[in-house]
Design a protein around this motif. Structure first.
Motif, PDB file in Angstrom:
ATOM      1  N   ILE A   1       0.438  -1.096  -0.244  1.00  0.00           N
ATOM      2  CA  ILE A   1       0.030  -0.162  -0.299  1.00  0.00           C
ATOM      3  C   ILE A   1       0.684   1.101  -0.279  1.00  0.00           C
ATOM      4  CG2 ILE A   1      -1.680   1.488   1.371  1.00  0.00           C
ATOM      5  CD1 ILE A   1      -2.590  -1.707   0.057  1.00  0.00           C
ATOM      6  N   LYS A   2       1.935   0.773   0.823  1.00  0.00           N
ATOM      7  CA  LYS A   2       2.850   2.330   0.589  1.00  0.00           C
ATOM      8  C   LYS A   2       3.622   2.941  -0.917  1.00  0.00           C
ATOM      9  CE  LYS A   2       6.483   4.133   2.973  1.00  0.00           C
ATOM     10  NZ  LYS A   2       7.896   4.023   4.643  1.00  0.00           N
ATOM     11  N   ILE A   3       3.637   1.485  -1.237  1.00  0.00           N
ATOM     12  CA  ILE A   3       5.044   2.296  -2.440  1.00  0.00           C
ATOM     13  C   ILE A   3       3.301   2.117  -3.602  1.00  0.00           C
ATOM     14  CG2 ILE A   3       5.486   0.679  -4.776  1.00  0.00           C
ATOM     15  CD1 ILE A   3       6.527  -1.136  -2.263  1.00  0.00           C
ATOM     16  N   ARG A   4       2.194   1.650  -3.486  1.00  0.00           N
ATOM     17  CA  ARG A   4       1.443   2.289  -4.660  1.00  0.00           C
ATOM     18  C   ARG A   4       0.936   3.764  -3.969  1.00  0.00           C
ATOM     19  NH1 ARG A   4      -2.635  -1.886  -6.634  1.00  0.00           N
ATOM     20  NH2 ARG A   4      -1.577  -4.014  -6.966  1.00  0.00           N
ATOM     21  N   ASN A   5       1.098   4.196  -3.419  1.00  0.00           N
ATOM     22  CA  ASN A   5       0.383   5.099  -2.954  1.00  0.00           C
ATOM     23  C   ASN A   5       1.405   6.479  -2.997  1.00  0.00           C
ATOM     24  OD1 ASN A   5      -1.983   6.168  -0.477  1.00  0.00           O
ATOM     25  ND2 ASN A   5      -1.299   3.995  -0.508  1.00  0.00           N
ATOM     26  N   TYR A   6       2.947   6.204  -3.124  1.00  0.00           N
ATOM     27  CA  TYR A   6       4.320   5.844  -3.659  1.00  0.00           C
ATOM     28  C   TYR A   6       3.561   7.023  -4.777  1.00  0.00           C
ATOM     29  CZ  TYR A   6       8.565   8.013  -4.858  1.00  0.00           C
ATOM     30  OH  TYR A   6      10.122   8.169  -5.091  1.00  0.00           O
ATOM     31  N   ASN A   7       3.586   5.946  -5.565  1.00  0.00           N
ATOM     32  CA  ASN A   7       3.198   5.830  -7.285  1.00  0.00           C
ATOM     33  C   ASN A   7       2.758   6.456  -7.699  1.00  0.00           C
ATOM     34  OD1 ASN A   7       5.595   3.718  -6.933  1.00  0.00           O
ATOM     35  ND2 ASN A   7       4.481   2.199  -7.904  1.00  0.00           N
ATOM     36  N   SER A   8       0.884   6.425  -6.572  1.00  0.00           N
ATOM     37  CA  SER A   8       0.196   7.386  -7.085  1.00  0.00           C
ATOM     38  C   SER A   8       0.541   9.031  -6.979  1.00  0.00           C
ATOM     39  CB  SER A   8      -0.967   6.808  -6.213  1.00  0.00           C
ATOM     40  OG  SER A   8      -1.691   5.683  -6.622  1.00  0.00           O
ATOM     41  N   LYS A   9       1.377   9.252  -6.233  1.00  0.00           N
ATOM     42  CA  LYS A   9       1.854  10.766  -5.902  1.00  0.00           C
ATOM     43  C   LYS A   9       2.337  11.038  -6.943  1.00  0.00           C
ATOM     44  CE  LYS A   9       3.515  13.478  -1.820  1.00  0.00           C
ATOM     45  NZ  LYS A   9       4.249  13.754  -0.755  1.00  0.00           N
ATOM     46  N   ILE A  10       3.609  10.687  -6.891  1.00  0.00           N
ATOM     47  CA  ILE A  10       4.107  11.314  -8.597  1.00  0.00           C
ATOM     48  C   ILE A  10       3.328  10.577  -9.920  1.00  0.00           C
ATOM     49  CG2 ILE A  10       5.932   9.661  -9.969  1.00  0.00           C
ATOM     50  CD1 ILE A  10       6.988   8.295  -8.129  1.00  0.00           C
ATOM     51  N   LEU A  11       2.542  10.160  -9.798  1.00  0.00           N
ATOM     52  CA  LEU A  11       1.189  10.555 -11.195  1.00  0.00           C
ATOM     53  C   LEU A  11       0.383  11.577 -10.896  1.00  0.00           C
ATOM     54  CD1 LEU A  11       0.348   6.852 -11.734  1.00  0.00           C
ATOM     55  CD2 LEU A  11       1.602   8.020 -13.392  1.00  0.00           C
ATOM     56  N   ASP A  12      -0.228  12.017  -9.608  1.00  0.00           N
ATOM     57  CA  ASP A  12      -0.869  12.998  -9.502  1.00  0.00           C
ATOM     58  C   ASP A  12      -0.209  14.347  -9.806  1.00  0.00           C
ATOM     59  OD1 ASP A  12      -2.783  11.543  -8.793  1.00  0.00           O
ATOM     60  OD2 ASP A  12      -3.546  11.781  -6.712  1.00  0.00           O
ATOM     61  N   GLU A  13       1.290  14.226  -9.444  1.00  0.00           N
ATOM     62  CA  GLU A  13       1.903  15.713  -9.076  1.00  0.00           C
ATOM     63  C   GLU A  13       1.916  15.957 -10.936  1.00  0.00           C
ATOM     64  OE1 GLU A  13       5.314  14.998  -7.108  1.00  0.00           O
ATOM     65  OE2 GLU A  13       4.027  15.163  -5.048  1.00  0.00           O
TER      66      GLU A  13
END
Length: 369
Positions: free
Chosen positions: A248-260
């Motif tokens: 979950i931590k990695i998925r949230n990290y990846n999502s943050k990169i995409l979001d930004e």
């Protein structure tokens, strides 16, 4: 460059621990329920934060079991969203009840205003869906349900590992369902599911119903069915729970990169608002994209595997149309269905792959603006 949506080859590349436990299981011949299933249920209920857990063969069975455990039957109405997987409505139909659809909101979650309009004297259950691994406004849904004395059953199939404040999805309703489908946050090698509840009477009934209604090998309490989780899958799920927080931590990290990066492409790309008080599983990373179908084809040609979840809302599927639903009934869901695209966001993506996704989308809009 190739960016795959399916990550199961990487997920099960190292199966040493699983195979070791399978070997022990095979030697024990404890193939029906047994110690591994008990162990998984104990660990899962503790992880979710619930008193009781009953594992099932899949997430659909978990939904059906949840609804049946509170006596949902013919003549009852169950309110749910129109932008979910087929199982959400199918489980209601399987109980003989009638699904009453409501529209979604900008977060792809249950539209609270539409929910209020759809409640009738026949409403037995409100079934919110934690769609994509994000969550609807469960506190407001619970206030509405409690004020009307309506039960809540959560379709938390994509919610394992998420948080609403400090609470897990699946801990608000009276009995709630989860899925361990291969591409869920907690996955097995096939299908698996579970329900949780704090109600002992529901737990006692559901535990028997999922095992034919048996009191023991020789005595039957009532007619039930076989929707048991297989011990082989329980072993896989136990191993999955060990690494779930990291996933979950990695998925949230990846999502943050995409979001930004993607938020800079507005209005060509419209991201759903993120609730900083909640944690998502990002079972699906969804956004609205201008010229969605052209972009989809462009990305696939670039080697980026993308999906649409889903191009046809539930109320426009054949069986729903037969029951009276029509185009225009849920304008938000219908609008989103034309623009939604799901990008890879799983835990095995490399930073260069994320950058490749972003750069490819940027190139598309520069070329097509």
């Amino acid at each position: 460059m190739r960016v795959e949506y399916n990550y199961l080859k990487q997920e099960f590349k190292n199966t040493k621990k699983i195979f070791s436990e399978w070997s022990k299981l095979i030697k024990s011949t404890d193939f029906t329920l047994g110690s591994y299933v008990d162990r998984f249920e104990e660990k899962f209920k503790n992880y979710i934060g619930s008193k009781y857990c009953i594992s099932t063969n899949n997430g659909t069975d978990a939904l059906i079991l949840s609804l049946k455990s509170i006596n949902v039957k013919k003549g009852d109405e169950v309110i749910t969203v129109c932008n979910s997987f087929y199982a959400s409505a199918g489980a209601i139909i399987a109980c003989g009840a009638k699904p009453i659809f409501v529209d979604c909101d900008e977060n792809f979650q249950m539209n609270i205003n539409d929910l209020k309009k759809k409640i009738t004297k026949k409403t037995k259950v409100i079934m919110p869906v934690h769609w994509g691994g994000a969550s609807p406004d469960m506190r407001q849904i619970m206030r509405i349900a409690n004020s009307k004395k309506i039960k809540v059953v959560e379709d938390a199939c994509m919610g394992i590992g998420a948080k609403i404040g400090k609470k897990s999805p699946g801990t608000f309703g009276i009995v709630n369902a989860f899925s361990m489908h291969p591409l869920k946050s907690l996955n097995v090698m096939g299908d698996g599911g579970a329900i949780v509840t704090n109600d002992y009477q529901i737990y006692k009934w559901a535990k028997k119903y999922r095992n034919h209604g048996m009191l023991n090998r020789d005595k039957l309490d009532f007619w039930g069915v076989n929707i048991r989780l297989q011990p082989l899958q329980a072993i896989v799920a136990i191993e999955g729970l060990k690494k779930l927080e990291k996933v979950i931590k990695i998925r949230n990290y990846n999502s943050k990169i995409l979001d930004e990066k993607l938020e800079k492409l507005y209005p060509n790309v419209i991201l759903p608002p993120r609730n900083n008080q909640n944690k998502e599983t990002f079972a699906l990373y969804m956004a609205l994209f201008k010229n969605r179908d052209k972009l989809k084809n462009f990305l696939i040609k670039k080697g980026i595997e993308v999906k649409i979840h889903y191009p046809v809302p539930l109320h426009l599927q054949k069986p729903a149309i037969k029951s009276g639903y029509k185009r225009g009934d849920f304008p938000i869901a219908e609008y989103q269905a034309k623009s939604l695209l799901t990008l890879p966001v799983h835990q095995y993506l490399k930073r260069k792959q994320l950058n490749y996704i972003i750069n490819s989308i940027e190139k598309f809009y520069k070329k097509n603006d």
